[in-house]
Motif scaffolding. Structure first.
Motif, PDB file in Angstrom:
ATOM      1  N   GLY A  41      33.445  34.718  51.722  1.00 15.45           N
ATOM      2  CA  GLY A  41      33.946  35.373  52.921  1.00 15.45           C
ATOM      3  C   GLY A  41      35.263  36.093  52.762  1.00 15.45           C
ATOM      4  O   GLY A  41      35.917  36.429  53.739  1.00 15.45           O
ATOM      5  N   GLY A  42      35.688  36.333  51.538  1.00 12.12           N
ATOM      6  CA  GLY A  42      36.909  37.111  51.314  1.00 12.12           C
ATOM      7  C   GLY A  42      38.105  36.311  50.869  1.00 12.12           C
ATOM      8  O   GLY A  42      39.231  36.791  50.934  1.00 12.12           O
ATOM      9  N   SER A  43      37.889  35.113  50.373  1.00  8.65           N
ATOM     10  CA  SER A  43      39.001  34.245  49.950  1.00  8.65           C
ATOM     11  C   SER A  43      39.375  34.397  48.472  1.00  8.65           C
ATOM     12  O   SER A  43      40.256  33.696  47.994  1.00  8.65           O
ATOM     13  CB  SER A  43      38.637  32.781  50.207  1.00  8.65           C
ATOM     14  N   ALA A  44      38.706  35.256  47.758  1.00  6.93           N
ATOM     15  CA  ALA A  44      38.953  35.491  46.330  1.00  6.93           C
ATOM     16  C   ALA A  44      38.755  34.226  45.505  1.00  6.93           C
ATOM     17  O   ALA A  44      39.468  33.989  44.539  1.00  6.93           O
ATOM     18  CB  ALA A  44      40.343  36.076  46.097  1.00  6.93           C
ATOM     19  N   VAL A  45      37.766  33.412  45.885  1.00 10.46           N
ATOM     20  CA  VAL A  45      37.508  32.196  45.125  1.00 10.46           C
ATOM     21  C   VAL A  45      36.086  32.137  44.559  1.00 10.46           C
ATOM     22  O   VAL A  45      35.681  31.106  44.038  1.00 10.46           O
ATOM     23  CB  VAL A  45      37.796  30.915  45.955  1.00 10.46           C
ATOM     24  N   PRO A  64      47.154  36.893  40.958  1.00 10.98           N
ATOM     25  CA  PRO A  64      46.657  35.857  40.041  1.00 10.98           C
ATOM     26  C   PRO A  64      45.292  35.272  40.405  1.00 10.98           C
ATOM     27  O   PRO A  64      44.457  35.055  39.516  1.00 10.98           O
ATOM     28  CB  PRO A  64      47.743  34.779  40.093  1.00 10.98           C
ATOM     29  N   GLN A  65      45.028  35.012  41.676  1.00 11.41           N
ATOM     30  CA  GLN A  65      43.728  34.442  42.058  1.00 11.41           C
ATOM     31  C   GLN A  65      42.592  35.417  41.770  1.00 11.41           C
ATOM     32  O   GLN A  65      41.543  35.033  41.266  1.00 11.41           O
ATOM     33  CB  GLN A  65      43.727  34.040  43.544  1.00 11.41           C
ATOM     34  N   GLU A  66      42.809  36.691  42.087  1.00 13.56           N
ATOM     35  CA  GLU A  66      41.793  37.704  41.786  1.00 13.56           C
ATOM     36  C   GLU A  66      41.596  37.807  40.277  1.00 13.56           C
ATOM     37  O   GLU A  66      40.459  37.888  39.794  1.00 13.56           O
ATOM     38  CB  GLU A  66      42.198  39.059  42.376  1.00 13.56           C
ATOM     39  N   GLU A  67      42.684  37.797  39.527  1.00 15.59           N
ATOM     40  CA  GLU A  67      42.612  37.859  38.064  1.00 15.59           C
ATOM     41  C   GLU A  67      41.776  36.710  37.512  1.00 15.59           C
ATOM     42  O   GLU A  67      40.951  36.892  36.613  1.00 15.59           O
ATOM     43  CB  GLU A  67      44.019  37.813  37.468  1.00 15.59           C
ATOM     44  N   SER A  68      41.957  35.544  38.078  1.00 14.65           N
ATOM     45  CA  SER A  68      41.212  34.365  37.646  1.00 14.65           C
ATOM     46  C   SER A  68      39.710  34.555  37.846  1.00 14.65           C
ATOM     47  O   SER A  68      38.901  34.245  36.963  1.00 14.65           O
ATOM     48  CB  SER A  68      41.702  33.140  38.422  1.00 14.65           C
ATOM     49  N   MET A  69      39.327  35.074  38.992  1.00 13.80           N
ATOM     50  CA  MET A  69      37.906  35.289  39.281  1.00 13.80           C
ATOM     51  C   MET A  69      37.329  36.420  38.430  1.00 13.80           C
ATOM     52  O   MET A  69      36.218  36.313  37.924  1.00 13.80           O
ATOM     53  CB  MET A  69      37.691  35.597  40.760  1.00 13.80           C
ATOM     54  N   GLU A  77      35.426  45.353  33.593  1.00 14.47           N
ATOM     55  CA  GLU A  77      35.943  46.590  33.010  1.00 14.47           C
ATOM     56  C   GLU A  77      37.370  46.800  33.503  1.00 14.47           C
ATOM     57  O   GLU A  77      37.850  46.049  34.358  1.00 14.47           O
ATOM     58  CB  GLU A  77      35.049  47.772  33.401  1.00 14.47           C
ATOM     59  N   SER A  78      38.022  47.808  33.007  1.00 14.45           N
ATOM     60  CA  SER A  78      39.418  48.062  33.385  1.00 14.45           C
ATOM     61  C   SER A  78      39.573  48.388  34.867  1.00 14.45           C
ATOM     62  O   SER A  78      40.629  48.164  35.447  1.00 14.45           O
ATOM     63  CB  SER A  78      40.011  49.191  32.545  1.00 14.45           C
ATOM     64  N   ASN A  79      38.509  48.871  35.505  1.00 14.87           N
ATOM     65  CA  ASN A  79      38.569  49.205  36.930  1.00 14.87           C
ATOM     66  C   ASN A  79      37.858  48.163  37.801  1.00 14.87           C
ATOM     67  O   ASN A  79      37.535  48.420  38.954  1.00 14.87           O
ATOM     68  CB  ASN A  79      38.004  50.600  37.193  1.00 14.87           C
ATOM     69  N   SER A  80      37.627  46.969  37.247  1.00 15.87           N
ATOM     70  CA  SER A  80      37.008  45.888  38.026  1.00 15.87           C
ATOM     71  C   SER A  80      37.983  45.344  39.052  1.00 15.87           C
ATOM     72  O   SER A  80      39.161  45.130  38.759  1.00 15.87           O
ATOM     73  CB  SER A  80      36.586  44.739  37.100  1.00 15.87           C
ATOM     74  N   ARG A  81      37.471  45.107  40.253  1.00 12.43           N
ATOM     75  CA  ARG A  81      38.257  44.493  41.322  1.00 12.43           C
ATOM     76  C   ARG A  81      37.328  43.643  42.178  1.00 12.43           C
ATOM     77  O   ARG A  81      36.112  43.800  42.132  1.00 12.43           O
ATOM     78  CB  ARG A  81      38.918  45.556  42.211  1.00 12.43           C
ATOM     79  N   LEU A  82      37.925  42.769  42.972  1.00 14.64           N
ATOM     80  CA  LEU A  82      37.181  42.063  44.005  1.00 14.64           C
ATOM     81  C   LEU A  82      37.356  42.881  45.272  1.00 14.64           C
ATOM     82  O   LEU A  82      38.487  43.134  45.707  1.00 14.64           O
ATOM     83  CB  LEU A  82      37.711  40.647  44.202  1.00 14.64           C
ATOM     84  N   SER A  83      36.258  43.306  45.868  1.00 14.76           N
ATOM     85  CA  SER A  83      36.353  44.190  47.037  1.00 14.76           C
ATOM     86  C   SER A  83      37.001  43.504  48.232  1.00 14.76           C
ATOM     87  O   SER A  83      37.505  44.173  49.130  1.00 14.76           O
ATOM     88  CB  SER A  83      34.971  44.742  47.406  1.00 14.76           C
ATOM     89  N   CYS A  84      37.041  42.175  48.235  1.00 15.58           N
ATOM     90  CA  CYS A  84      37.703  41.461  49.336  1.00 15.58           C
ATOM     91  C   CYS A  84      39.217  41.591  49.262  1.00 15.58           C
ATOM     92  O   CYS A  84      39.915  41.297  50.239  1.00 15.58           O
ATOM     93  CB  CYS A  84      37.304  39.984  49.354  1.00 15.58           C
ATOM     94  N   GLN A  85      39.725  42.037  48.133  1.00 15.25           N
ATOM     95  CA  GLN A  85      41.169  42.165  47.955  1.00 15.25           C
ATOM     96  C   GLN A  85      41.664  43.604  48.093  1.00 15.25           C
ATOM     97  O   GLN A  85      42.836  43.887  47.903  1.00 15.25           O
ATOM     98  CB  GLN A  85      41.578  41.607  46.583  1.00 15.25           C
TER      99      GLN A  85
END
Length: 104
Positions: A41-45, A64-69, A77-85
């Motif tokens: 639900g968007g908690s980056a976990v 850091p939490q996003e990096e961990s996931m 990839e270099s442009n990977s992200r969590l869309s919740c963040q």
């Protein structure tokens, strides 16, 4: 109002007018975009909203939490992200979000 173009792994495109103040994940869920599971639900976990971001403006740094996931993703990839963040804003402009083959 920024436009977000979601591109599924198979190339199917979905273009939506976004709303400032929501995250890219929230916009995907609101518009039933396949390929973003958003299990936490968007908690980056959980990392089930992983995406590849193409934008012309600079994105905020990975926390850091996003990096961990993201570190758990074999397809990172270099442009990977969590869309919740990723917060949508007028200043951020349009963006293209490519979705991975699978979420995990």
């Amino acid at each position: 109002m920024p436009v977000i173009t979601f591109i599924e792994f198979d190339g199917t495109k979905h273009q939506i007018d976004s709303e400032s103040g929501l995250t890219v994940m929230e916009m995907a869920m609101k518009h039933d975009i396949p390929g973003i599971d958003a299990d936490c639900g968007g908690s980056a976990v959980c990392g089930t909203c992983h995406c590849f971001v193409e934008v012309s403006s600079e994105l905020p740094a990975v926390e850091p939490q996003e990096e961990s996931m993201l570190g758990l993703r074999p397809d990172r990839e270099s442009n990977s992200r969590l869309s919740c963040q990723l917060q949508v804003s007028e200043q951020g402009g349009d963006m293209t979000i490519r979705l991975p083959e699978f979420q995990m």
